[in-house]
Design an enzyme around this catalytic site. Structure first.
Site, PDB file in Angstrom:
ATOM      1  N   ASN A 167       0.874  -1.178   0.000  1.00  0.00           N
ATOM      2  CA  ASN A 167       0.000   0.000   0.000  1.00  0.00           C
ATOM      3  C   ASN A 167       0.907   1.223   0.000  1.00  0.00           C
ATOM      4  O   ASN A 167       1.486   1.567   1.025  1.00  0.00           O
ATOM      5  CB  ASN A 167      -0.895  -0.040   1.257  1.00  0.00           C
ATOM      6  CG  ASN A 167      -1.759   1.208   1.390  1.00  0.00           C
ATOM      7  OD1 ASN A 167      -1.789   2.060   0.494  1.00  0.00           O
ATOM      8  ND2 ASN A 167      -2.457   1.324   2.507  1.00  0.00           N
ATOM      9  N   LYS A 217       0.135   4.206  -0.258  1.00  0.00           N
ATOM     10  CA  LYS A 217      -0.517   5.377   0.344  1.00  0.00           C
ATOM     11  C   LYS A 217      -0.316   6.608  -0.565  1.00  0.00           C
ATOM     12  O   LYS A 217      -0.311   6.447  -1.784  1.00  0.00           O
ATOM     13  CB  LYS A 217      -0.025   5.588   1.781  1.00  0.00           C
ATOM     14  CG  LYS A 217      -0.220   4.306   2.621  1.00  0.00           C
ATOM     15  CD  LYS A 217      -0.054   4.483   4.086  1.00  0.00           C
ATOM     16  CE  LYS A 217      -0.292   3.146   4.793  1.00  0.00           C
ATOM     17  NZ  LYS A 217      -0.173   3.216   6.227  1.00  0.00           N
ATOM     18  N   HIS A 268      -9.591   0.972   4.937  1.00  0.00           N
ATOM     19  CA  HIS A 268      -8.319   1.191   5.642  1.00  0.00           C
ATOM     20  C   HIS A 268      -8.578   2.147   6.815  1.00  0.00           C
ATOM     21  O   HIS A 268      -9.385   3.075   6.696  1.00  0.00           O
ATOM     22  CB  HIS A 268      -7.278   1.775   4.684  1.00  0.00           C
ATOM     23  CG  HIS A 268      -5.903   1.765   5.267  1.00  0.00           C
ATOM     24  ND1 HIS A 268      -5.499   2.685   6.206  1.00  0.00           N
ATOM     25  CD2 HIS A 268      -4.858   0.928   5.085  1.00  0.00           C
ATOM     26  CE1 HIS A 268      -4.250   2.409   6.566  1.00  0.00           C
ATOM     27  NE2 HIS A 268      -3.836   1.341   5.904  1.00  0.00           N
ATOM     28  N   GLU A 283      -6.956   4.556   7.894  1.00  0.00           N
ATOM     29  CA  GLU A 283      -6.710   5.967   7.582  1.00  0.00           C
ATOM     30  C   GLU A 283      -7.936   6.581   6.902  1.00  0.00           C
ATOM     31  O   GLU A 283      -8.246   7.749   7.102  1.00  0.00           O
ATOM     32  CB  GLU A 283      -5.442   6.096   6.716  1.00  0.00           C
ATOM     33  CG  GLU A 283      -4.203   5.872   7.573  1.00  0.00           C
ATOM     34  CD  GLU A 283      -2.987   5.346   6.845  1.00  0.00           C
ATOM     35  OE1 GLU A 283      -2.961   5.350   5.604  1.00  0.00           O
ATOM     36  OE2 GLU A 283      -2.044   4.915   7.544  1.00  0.00           O
ATOM     37  N   GLU A 294      -5.231  -4.963  10.592  1.00  0.00           N
ATOM     38  CA  GLU A 294      -4.224  -3.918  10.808  1.00  0.00           C
ATOM     39  C   GLU A 294      -4.543  -3.183  12.107  1.00  0.00           C
ATOM     40  O   GLU A 294      -5.381  -2.274  12.111  1.00  0.00           O
ATOM     41  CB  GLU A 294      -4.243  -2.913   9.650  1.00  0.00           C
ATOM     42  CG  GLU A 294      -3.874  -3.497   8.317  1.00  0.00           C
ATOM     43  CD  GLU A 294      -3.323  -2.447   7.372  1.00  0.00           C
ATOM     44  OE1 GLU A 294      -2.250  -2.653   6.826  1.00  0.00           O
ATOM     45  OE2 GLU A 294      -3.964  -1.384   7.203  1.00  0.00           O
ATOM     46  N   GLY A 317       2.644   2.373  10.901  1.00  0.00           N
ATOM     47  CA  GLY A 317       3.610   3.467  10.771  1.00  0.00           C
ATOM     48  C   GLY A 317       4.293   3.846  12.071  1.00  0.00           C
ATOM     49  O   GLY A 317       4.896   4.906  12.179  1.00  0.00           O
ATOM     50  N   SER A 343       3.530  -1.973  10.393  1.00  0.00           N
ATOM     51  CA  SER A 343       4.988  -1.998  10.602  1.00  0.00           C
ATOM     52  C   SER A 343       5.630  -3.327  10.230  1.00  0.00           C
ATOM     53  O   SER A 343       6.575  -3.774  10.892  1.00  0.00           O
ATOM     54  CB  SER A 343       5.333  -1.617  12.051  1.00  0.00           C
ATOM     55  OG  SER A 343       4.898  -0.297  12.319  1.00  0.00           O
TER      56      SER A 343
END
Ligand code: 13P
Length: 249
Positions: free
Chosen positions: A8, A10, A96, A98, A166, A172, A210
């Site tokens: 991904n 992003k 996701h 985010e 996730e 991250g 991560s």
């Protein structure tokens, strides 16, 4: 192919860097001694055609990072799942964390997007995962159950859908869940999915958060883990390739 490694990207990259990254990866896939696992690259939407031009005719698949629940219409800035499929994408990430956080996406809207993706012939990669506060309060299992039940469409089967676990706090941050925690959540997802969708045999449940070359081998060998959804480390061809090579064979 039993595992799937998805990158991904992003909101990163330019046409030149995307083409170079995809080309470097394809060279490694071509030179691999053993057949690699499934690999999918998910670039920002405007870079999808550039990446597809490089991956065409190779085993590397391409996916979107999101799609709208409708096929077309007055939805400024959104991307149609039908367009993604017509371009040549085979996958699309939906839900996701985010997007859930930045765009207020709910389980219901994620489910509608996944449904639209399936209808367009795409494999949705449906993301679920608890926040740090939810884990600390002991709510992980409850949150996962709510997200799995609310975000996965009835039409999903083990063959046409991918789920990604996730944990939000692991994205991250350099923190990863323990393999025991990953195994527990993946087993819960497999049970819930199996009960509602005709079995979980062959279902790909990816771990994300991560994942790096240094921890991939241990994570990818964990029970019920059938691949990884990789963010930062997928932007470096060497690092991403090492993750791909860490899949159990
Ligand atoms: P990182 O690998 O950068 O933690 O991102 C994970 C992720 O969100 C993939 O979708």
């Amino acid at each position: 192919m039993s595992h799937l490694i998805a990158g991904n990207w992003k909101m990163n990259g330019t046409p030149a860097s995307a083409e170079a990254l995809a080309a470097e990866l394809i060279a490694r896939v071509r030179n691999a001694k053993a057949p690699p696992p499934g690999v999918v690259l998910c670039p920002p939407a405007p870079l999808i055609p550039a990446v597809l031009a490089v991956t065409k005719g190779t085993p590397v698949a391409v996916g979107g990072q999101d799609c709208h629940a409708k096929e077309k219409g007055a939805h400024t800035g959104d991307v149609s799942p039908v367009l993604l499929a017509e371009l040549g994408c085979r996958f699309v990430i939906v839900g996701h964390s985010e997007r859930r956080a930045d765009h207020g996406e709910t389980d219901a809207s994620v489910k509608a997007k996944a449904e639209a993706a399936l209808k367009a012939g795409l494999t949705p990669i449906i993301c679920v995962g608890e926040t740090e506060g939810e884990r600390e309060r002991g709510e992980t299992a409850r949150v996962i159950a709510r997200q799995v039940e609310g975000s996965i469409p009835q039409a999903s089967t083990a063959a046409n859908t991918v789920i990604a676990y996730e944990p939000v706090w692991a994205i991250g941050t350099g923190k990863t869940a323990t393999t025991a925690d990953i195994a527990a959540v993946h087993a819960q997802i497999a049970d819930l999915f199996g009960a509602g969708h005709g079995g979980a045999s062959g279902l790909k449940i990816l771990y994300g958060g991560s994942v790096k070359a240094a921890n991939a081998k241990e994570i990818l060998a964990t029970a019920n883990v059938r691949g990884a959804l990789v963010g930062g480390a997928s932007l470096d061809a060497d690092e991403f390739w090492k993750i791909i090579e860490s899949c159990p064979r």
